[in-house]
Design a protein around this motif. Sequence first.
Motif, short mmCIF file in Angstrom:
data_model
loop_
_atom_site.label_atom_id
_atom_site.label_comp_id
_atom_site.label_asym_id
_atom_site.label_seq_id
_atom_site.Cartn_x
_atom_site.Cartn_y
_atom_site.Cartn_z
N ASN A 149 0.82 -1.21 0.00
CA ASN A 149 0.00 0.00 0.00
C ASN A 149 0.86 1.26 0.00
N THR A 150 0.19 2.40 0.18
CA THR A 150 0.84 3.70 0.08
C THR A 150 0.94 4.34 1.46
N LYS A 151 2.12 4.84 1.77
CA LYS A 151 2.36 5.59 3.00
C LYS A 151 2.49 7.07 2.63
N THR A 152 1.69 7.89 3.31
CA THR A 152 1.62 9.32 2.99
C THR A 152 2.09 10.13 4.18
N PRO A 153 3.05 11.02 4.00
CA PRO A 153 3.55 11.79 5.15
C PRO A 153 2.59 12.91 5.55
N ALA A 154 2.48 13.12 6.86
CA ALA A 154 1.67 14.23 7.36
C ALA A 154 2.39 15.55 7.18
N ALA A 155 3.70 15.50 7.10
CA ALA A 155 4.55 16.67 6.90
C ALA A 155 5.88 16.17 6.36
N GLY A 156 6.80 17.09 6.10
CA GLY A 156 8.11 16.66 5.62
C GLY A 156 8.80 15.77 6.63
N LEU A 157 9.36 14.66 6.17
CA LEU A 157 10.02 13.72 7.06
C LEU A 157 11.35 14.27 7.57
N THR A 158 11.65 13.92 8.83
CA THR A 158 12.99 14.07 9.38
C THR A 158 13.44 12.70 9.84
N VAL A 159 14.39 12.10 9.11
CA VAL A 159 14.88 10.77 9.42
C VAL A 159 16.37 10.90 9.73
N ASN A 160 16.72 10.75 11.00
CA ASN A 160 18.11 10.93 11.40
C ASN A 160 18.96 9.70 11.13
N GLY A 161 18.32 8.55 10.97
CA GLY A 161 19.02 7.32 10.65
C GLY A 161 18.73 6.88 9.23
N ASP A 162 18.48 5.58 9.05
CA ASP A 162 18.25 5.01 7.72
C ASP A 162 16.76 5.00 7.37
N PHE A 163 16.47 5.18 6.11
CA PHE A 163 15.10 5.18 5.59
C PHE A 163 14.96 4.04 4.61
#
Length: 338
Positions: A149-163
């Motif tokens: 399925n599709t994952k939709t961000p609520a706002a811009g992501l901040t990923v300090n580690g691995d995505f």
Amino acid sequence: PSSFAASTFTHNIGGALTVNGTFSASTGTANFNGSSDQAISGSTTPVTFNNLTVNKSGTLSTSNNLSIAGNLTVTAGTLDLGAFTADRSASGGTLSVAAGATLKVGGSNSFPANYTTNTLNATSTVEYRGTAQTVANQAYGHLTLSGGNTKTPAAGLTVNGDFTIATNTTFAAGSLTHAFGGSFTNNGTFAGGTSTAVFSASGGGAIGGSSSTGFAAISITTGVITLNTNATATALTFQNNNVASSLTHASGINLTVNGSVIINQASGGTVVHAWNVDAGTATITGNLTFTVTTNNSGRVARMAITTGTVTVQGDVVMTNAFLAANSIIDMSGGAGTL
């Protein structure tokens, strides 16, 4: 039905917890610390806790909604919510996931709600593994999207580690700016939209995975980024700052920029901003611009080509020709093609 009054005590639970009556949380703490997988189940839902702590080997799963009056803490191991929730009963408290620990969110649910403070260690993992889900606005450590399925961000992501985007899973980036501080692995679909992907892997990172990634804009801010899989973008910019940054192609890897590339000179220090195509290939449909503002030999905007090929369909522009020593196309390997 029977009732258990937790009172003010900490109760260490090493096996399964089945609640068919009332678990009266009071101000106590339920600490799941078993050495193997554990489960919360029963006919009572939600199961109400004051403080819920997961500090164990393996996974604590639930087949009930959980209601938290105090704090939710994952110190070690995994809390797998499945298709259920672990929201706070009222605004307040802290949700924390420690280094090396994991929180999994399934169903159509988003991140547990109503916690005043959310603390996600840089090496913690949050995994959205359900159906269509909204990825909450949090400062994540490692972030994994799975389950299809599709994952939709609520706002811009901040990923300090691995995505990581898992197989058959789509991330709809939209028109937002997403910051990635570690490696970026796409085994599914990255729907770039008109977004900007900002890479700032100060400890080094890679863009890889089994799928070619269609970015919109890419911004390189800090760190050493290695491109391990073919990709496209609508723009590529090396930002104007005083921190070293580079994008390096693995052998035979291609990046096509359907637009322009800007490599900015560093704004301070003795710093190089470099696009190392090396033995890979790059195609630029717009201009390749080296933007230099200061005659400082230690601040360099550079493209390096060893045995690879770079095709520029627009112009190659070096601003301030008298500072050309700061704008370098390095073909010293002797077998590169521009």
